[in-house]
Design a protein around this motif. Sequence first.
Motif, PDB file in Angstrom:
ATOM      1  N   ILE A 295      48.275   1.038 -17.561  1.00  0.00           N
ATOM      2  CA  ILE A 295      49.346   2.042 -18.337  1.00  0.00           C
ATOM      3  C   ILE A 295      49.933   1.276 -19.514  1.00  0.00           C
ATOM      4  O   ILE A 295      50.371   1.812 -20.508  1.00  0.00           O
TER       5      ILE A 295
ATOM      6  N   PHE B 194      57.720   2.060 -16.507  1.00  0.00           N
ATOM      7  CA  PHE B 194      57.773   3.138 -17.495  1.00  0.00           C
ATOM      8  C   PHE B 194      58.285   4.575 -16.792  1.00  0.00           C
ATOM      9  O   PHE B 194      57.684   4.400 -15.613  1.00  0.00           O
TER      10      PHE B 194
ATOM     11  N   LEU C  41      56.670   9.200 -22.930  1.00  0.00           N
ATOM     12  CA  LEU C  41      57.549   8.123 -22.306  1.00  0.00           C
ATOM     13  C   LEU C  41      58.962   8.500 -22.558  1.00  0.00           C
ATOM     14  O   LEU C  41      59.478   9.015 -23.577  1.00  0.00           O
TER      15      LEU C  41
ATOM     16  N   ARG D  80      56.888   2.805 -28.406  1.00  0.00           N
ATOM     17  CA  ARG D  80      55.762   3.999 -28.494  1.00  0.00           C
ATOM     18  C   ARG D  80      54.932   3.832 -29.811  1.00  0.00           C
ATOM     19  O   ARG D  80      54.996   4.414 -30.633  1.00  0.00           O
TER      20      ARG D  80
ATOM     21  N   THR E 287      49.923   2.920 -23.161  1.00  0.00           N
ATOM     22  CA  THR E 287      51.432   3.587 -23.722  1.00  0.00           C
ATOM     23  C   THR E 287      51.833   2.765 -24.998  1.00  0.00           C
ATOM     24  O   THR E 287      52.396   3.609 -25.863  1.00  0.00           O
TER      25      THR E 287
ATOM     26  N   TYR F 224      57.650   8.669 -17.212  1.00  0.00           N
ATOM     27  CA  TYR F 224      56.850   9.575 -17.948  1.00  0.00           C
ATOM     28  C   TYR F 224      57.284  11.023 -17.778  1.00  0.00           C
ATOM     29  O   TYR F 224      57.649  11.169 -16.444  1.00  0.00           O
TER      30      TYR F 224
ATOM     31  N   GLY G 254      48.248   5.867 -27.235  1.00  0.00           N
ATOM     32  CA  GLY G 254      47.807   6.367 -26.063  1.00  0.00           C
ATOM     33  C   GLY G 254      47.205   7.805 -26.196  1.00  0.00           C
ATOM     34  O   GLY G 254      47.723   8.647 -26.366  1.00  0.00           O
TER      35      GLY G 254
ATOM     36  N   TRP H  35      45.865   3.985 -14.835  1.00  0.00           N
ATOM     37  CA  TRP H  35      45.904   5.285 -14.597  1.00  0.00           C
ATOM     38  C   TRP H  35      45.569   5.954 -13.320  1.00  0.00           C
ATOM     39  O   TRP H  35      46.102   7.038 -13.002  1.00  0.00           O
TER      40      TRP H  35
ATOM     41  N   VAL I 285      50.292   9.450 -24.961  1.00  0.00           N
ATOM     42  CA  VAL I 285      51.020   9.039 -23.619  1.00  0.00           C
ATOM     43  C   VAL I 285      52.334   8.685 -24.150  1.00  0.00           C
ATOM     44  O   VAL I 285      53.250   8.840 -23.425  1.00  0.00           O
ATOM     45  N   CYS I 286      52.400   8.187 -25.397  1.00  0.00           N
ATOM     46  CA  CYS I 286      54.000   7.442 -25.896  1.00  0.00           C
ATOM     47  C   CYS I 286      54.701   8.668 -26.085  1.00  0.00           C
ATOM     48  O   CYS I 286      55.921   8.636 -26.029  1.00  0.00           O
TER      49      CYS I 286
END
Length: 464
Positions: free
Chosen positions: A143, A209, A166, A197, A147, A211, A151, A119, A162-163
């Motif tokens: 990450i 990934f 994505l 995810r 993820t 984002y 996350g 990160w 986080v997911c």
Amino acid sequence: MTTYARALDGAAAERLREAVHGDIVQPGEPGYDEARTVYNAMIDKRPAAVVRAADAGDVIATVNLAREQDLDLAVRGGSHSVSGYGTCDDGVVLDLSGMRGTRVDPTTRTAWAEGGCTWADVNHATHAFGLATTGGVVSSTGIGGLTTGGGMGHLARSCGLVCDNLVSADVVVADGSFLTCTGEPDDENADLFWALRGGGGNFGVVTSFAYRLHPVADILGGPTFYPLDGDVLRRYRELVAESDERLGALLVVGLGPPLPFLPERWHGRPLCGVVACWAGPEAQDDEIRARLAGLGPVLGQYVGRMPYPVINTLFDELLPAGLFHYWKGTFSKGLPDGAIDAYVEFGADTPSIQSSTVVFPIDGACHRVAPEDTAFAYRDADFSTALSPTLPTRDECVANMDWVRRFAAALRPHSMEGAYVNFMGEDDQDRVRANYRQNYDRLTAVKRRYDPSNLFRLNHNIAP
């Protein structure tokens, strides 16, 4: 000399060396001990080979070798897996830490990051454009694991997990195929994107990934410490329920760290704290400070304007690689009074400064995603709690495992059935179905499609 129950035979090792651009380190070679070491010092395993991948081609070659030779395959990004799934005995470790390229498109507010990024890498790249996405709370966290586990982080209440951010992933699956999945209606691998995810490392190796980014540059952030008292925790509960979603507020229960703004008499004594991250307008900073001050007697505070990447480094010095960890986790709806009583009781016996109990709010934007829209199933949970004795020696960590098990047991009547997969210990395999809840059967079907032989089994495993 240590012997290895299984190692690469000469022909397999030679074929792998011809196929990869990165380094391969095997037992007895220079740098082997460094190559096999992971973040959690409780994990002491000896793989037959560590492949330091340079690109997706190296990943494909390593996956093919492990499948053909029927070897255990551990996939490592930031190496933070407290359960030790970033390494193995006698198998192959696929180390992605050399794959750390990033690219940002400020027009579409999208960042692409290779699977070995931390990160710190992503935050550095995106902050140059005044953008950010939800990330972890320790900058060296990889990450990939965060993820695919779902996350959580400081921006989760306003930006989602986080997911949730994505938008696409490049994945090498068990048969060595390289797939790109986006979840769009015409994506033939939409089921894989769904599973990535929150479904953990069960489905393949994500080499890149992409984002979604948000306009977050500077924030108001930092810790405020209070006495460990149930009334403070109940006011914290109200703070989260009533506050603008742009206020991230992690609750920390543990021992006072030796910080210059915390009086020395509180160093090493039980207390609680709130680590704030206000991503709203600077004009409201004083209001946020006042709300924090209203939670209880302030023992010490360091809350100021800072670049967003800095908030993700505040735990770094406290939690370097090489400490000994053992974790448990819970989800809860609200913070019931019984849970608060347990935080106070067990927090008073926290075994070390590094052993903080951390409570993550996951309401707001996290609730605006349906439980079936991603593999992360607990969209009705308001908080996720991480419990961990983290100690400087193995013996001390083992001696305090009973403390965290009793703590988890005390929280169980006030918690939901499952917990966040990245807070699970290696001895929590029996909770995998509960962790994925109504999504487990669908995850099993995806697993059968992309990994029918369970090559990717070193994780909280969803068996095909």
